[in-house]
Design a protein around this motif. Structure first.
Motif, PDB file in Angstrom:
ATOM      1  N   ARG A 127     -11.893  10.615   0.871  1.00  0.00           N
ATOM      2  CA  ARG A 127     -12.797  11.442   1.673  1.00  0.00           C
ATOM      3  C   ARG A 127     -13.879  10.611   2.338  1.00  0.00           C
ATOM      4  NH1 ARG A 127     -15.930  14.154  -1.186  1.00  0.00           N
ATOM      5  NH2 ARG A 127     -15.467  13.189  -3.188  1.00  0.00           N
TER       6      ARG A 127
ATOM      7  N   GLU B  77     -14.246   7.876  -6.696  1.00  0.00           N
ATOM      8  CA  GLU B  77     -13.245   8.677  -5.994  1.00  0.00           C
ATOM      9  C   GLU B  77     -11.887   8.052  -6.304  1.00  0.00           C
ATOM     10  OE1 GLU B  77     -12.009  10.334  -1.543  1.00  0.00           O
ATOM     11  OE2 GLU B  77     -13.859   9.191  -1.796  1.00  0.00           O
TER      12      GLU B  77
ATOM     13  N   VAL C 144      -3.456  10.510 -10.895  1.00  0.00           N
ATOM     14  CA  VAL C 144      -4.806  10.628 -10.341  1.00  0.00           C
ATOM     15  C   VAL C 144      -5.759  11.390 -11.265  1.00  0.00           C
ATOM     16  CG1 VAL C 144      -6.162  11.746  -8.520  1.00  0.00           C
ATOM     17  CG2 VAL C 144      -4.282  10.232  -7.910  1.00  0.00           C
TER      18      VAL C 144
ATOM     19  N   HIS D 217      -8.679   9.290 -13.013  1.00  0.00           N
ATOM     20  CA  HIS D 217      -9.975   9.594 -12.428  1.00  0.00           C
ATOM     21  C   HIS D 217     -10.975   9.969 -13.517  1.00  0.00           C
ATOM     22  CE1 HIS D 217     -12.934  11.200  -9.588  1.00  0.00           C
ATOM     23  NE2 HIS D 217     -13.029  12.244 -10.390  1.00  0.00           N
TER      24      HIS D 217
ATOM     25  N   GLY E 200      -4.019  18.378  -8.568  1.00  0.00           N
ATOM     26  CA  GLY E 200      -4.401  17.023  -8.189  1.00  0.00           C
ATOM     27  C   GLY E 200      -3.377  15.959  -8.442  1.00  0.00           C
TER      28      GLY E 200
ATOM     29  N   ALA F 285      -6.181  23.319  -3.441  1.00  0.00           N
ATOM     30  CA  ALA F 285      -6.412  22.142  -4.269  1.00  0.00           C
ATOM     31  C   ALA F 285      -7.647  22.338  -5.132  1.00  0.00           C
ATOM     32  CB  ALA F 285      -6.575  20.912  -3.398  1.00  0.00           C
TER      33      ALA F 285
ATOM     34  N   ASP G  11       0.068   8.966  -7.539  1.00  0.00           N
ATOM     35  CA  ASP G  11      -0.435  10.337  -7.374  1.00  0.00           C
ATOM     36  C   ASP G  11      -0.423  11.148  -8.664  1.00  0.00           C
ATOM     37  OD1 ASP G  11       2.354  10.536  -7.416  1.00  0.00           O
ATOM     38  OD2 ASP G  11       2.506  11.607  -5.504  1.00  0.00           O
TER      39      ASP G  11
ATOM     40  N   VAL H 216      -7.571   7.992  -5.480  1.00  0.00           N
ATOM     41  CA  VAL H 216      -6.427   8.363  -4.651  1.00  0.00           C
ATOM     42  C   VAL H 216      -5.156   7.797  -5.283  1.00  0.00           C
ATOM     43  CG1 VAL H 216      -7.754   8.474  -2.497  1.00  0.00           C
ATOM     44  CG2 VAL H 216      -6.687   6.314  -3.180  1.00  0.00           C
TER      45      VAL H 216
ATOM     46  N   ARG I 237      -3.142  13.433  -2.740  1.00  0.00           N
ATOM     47  CA  ARG I 237      -4.465  12.801  -2.703  1.00  0.00           C
ATOM     48  C   ARG I 237      -4.294  11.330  -2.334  1.00  0.00           C
ATOM     49  NH1 ARG I 237      -8.449  16.340  -6.468  1.00  0.00           N
ATOM     50  NH2 ARG I 237      -7.278  18.261  -6.273  1.00  0.00           N
TER      51      ARG I 237
END
Length: 332
Positions: free
Chosen positions: A121, A293, A273, A277, A113, A8, A270, A295, A117
């Motif tokens: 985290r 972050e 992302v 992001h 990515g 990843a 997904d 997801v 995800r």
């Protein structure tokens, strides 16, 4: 031929903690612009990107300044643009690929990515931002956000970010899922979040128009913990619906004006992302010093949304390239 499995590739972030640090070990402060540029370069020059480009003749060679490489990559990715700059995603008719090619494309995209995800985290955030969409998409995103929090991740609030795009044709879908009427995308966001979090109809409502005459509204649900807010954001482009960037800025200005330095978890689909992001890092990380972050729910195994076509995945690789190019221009 089986698909090669790549590691990843990390997405660009606002950089290491430079301000306050909480129990999750996440801090906020001035963004690390050099670190963001390095993250973009790692993504652009990754083996996964090289493998993806090889399926389409090789693409541009990774030489020269990063800005030039991004320009060349965006130009090359136009072959994946089935939206043609004007179509909504649900209107697109894409292309098909042989099984082995299809598997390799999906494997590379996953490493870039666009899949895998789902779990954040970190374990603590100031705010969770659930990005808007149609009814089925919102059910998937809202329930992912609720699941994340029920599994122990802490957040001060949840915000659903939609637009005033009319979607009356989705009322049949909404009724079939036990939701109320959805005149606009904002209503779909509200109904899905209420369903996922068990919130009652909003008793706190605000609305207004921008200086350019663009309407907006906010609904707040304080009967749940954390509280849930829903924004139907104003558009910065008269005659067009609010896009992701409009909703992110709208959140910071209309829902949480004191968002400077906040720790944010963005929840989306997904395959969106990477691009969303990067938009959040640019608009909320650089401007407000937020740590971001992101997801996304697993669109290949979701009860509300059918799996995406491979051409749709490629479309969002292009979206990611374009968002990284704009992000790089902002930090460079």
């Amino acid at each position: 031929m089986t698909a090669t499995v790549f590691g990843a590739v990390p997405l660009p972030t606002t950089g290491p903690p430079a301000g306050r640090v909480d129990g999750a070990g996440v801090g906020s402060g001035p963004p690390d612009r050099a670190g963001i540029a390095e993250g973009i370069a790692s993504w652009v020059d990754s083996p996964a990107m090289a493998a993806l480009l090889a399926e389409f003749g090789g693409g541009p060679r990774p030489v020269g300044p990063l800005g030039d490489r991004l320009d060349a990559l965006e130009e090359f990715s136009a072959r994946w643009d089935h939206r043609k700059g004007r179509l909504e995603r649900h209107q697109v008719v894409g292309e098909s690929f042989a099984a082995d090619t299809d598997a390799r494309i999906r494997s590379a995209a996953r490493s870039l990515g666009l899949a895998g995800r789902v779990t954040p985290r970190h374990r603590s955030f100031d705010h969770v931002l659930v990005l808007g969409g149609g009814v089925r998409t919102m059910m998937a995103r809202a329930h992912l956000a609720a699941t994340i929090l029920r599994r122990g991740v802490r957040a001060g609030s949840v915000a659903g970010l939609g637009s005033l795009r009319p979607i009356p044709e989705q009322n049949v879908v909404a009724a079939g899922l036990g939701l109320g009427a959805v005149a606009t995308e904002g209503d779909a966001v509200d109904e899905a979040l209420r369903h996922a979090f068990g919130a009652a109809p909003a008793t706190e409502r605000r609305s207004g128009t921008t200086g350019a005459g663009q309407p907006w509204w906010v609904r707040s649900h304080r009967d749940v913990d954390p509280p849930v807010h829903v924004l139907a954001a104003p558009s910065t482009r008269p005659g067009e619906r609010a896009n992701t960037a409009d909703t992110l800025v709208g959140w910071a200005e209309l829902v949480r004006p004191a968002s400077v330095g906040a720790r944010l978890l963005v929840v989306t689909t997904d395959i969106f992302v990477p691009f969303q992001h990067c938009d959040a890092v640019r608009l909320l990380g650089l401007r407000y010093g937020c740590a971001v972050e992101t997801v996304g729910f697993d669109s290949g195994d979701d009860p509300w949304v059918p799996p995406p076509a491979t051409s749709a995945i490629l479309q969002e690789v292009r979206s990611a390239i374009r968002s990284m190019r704009v992000l790089y221009q902002a930090v460079a």
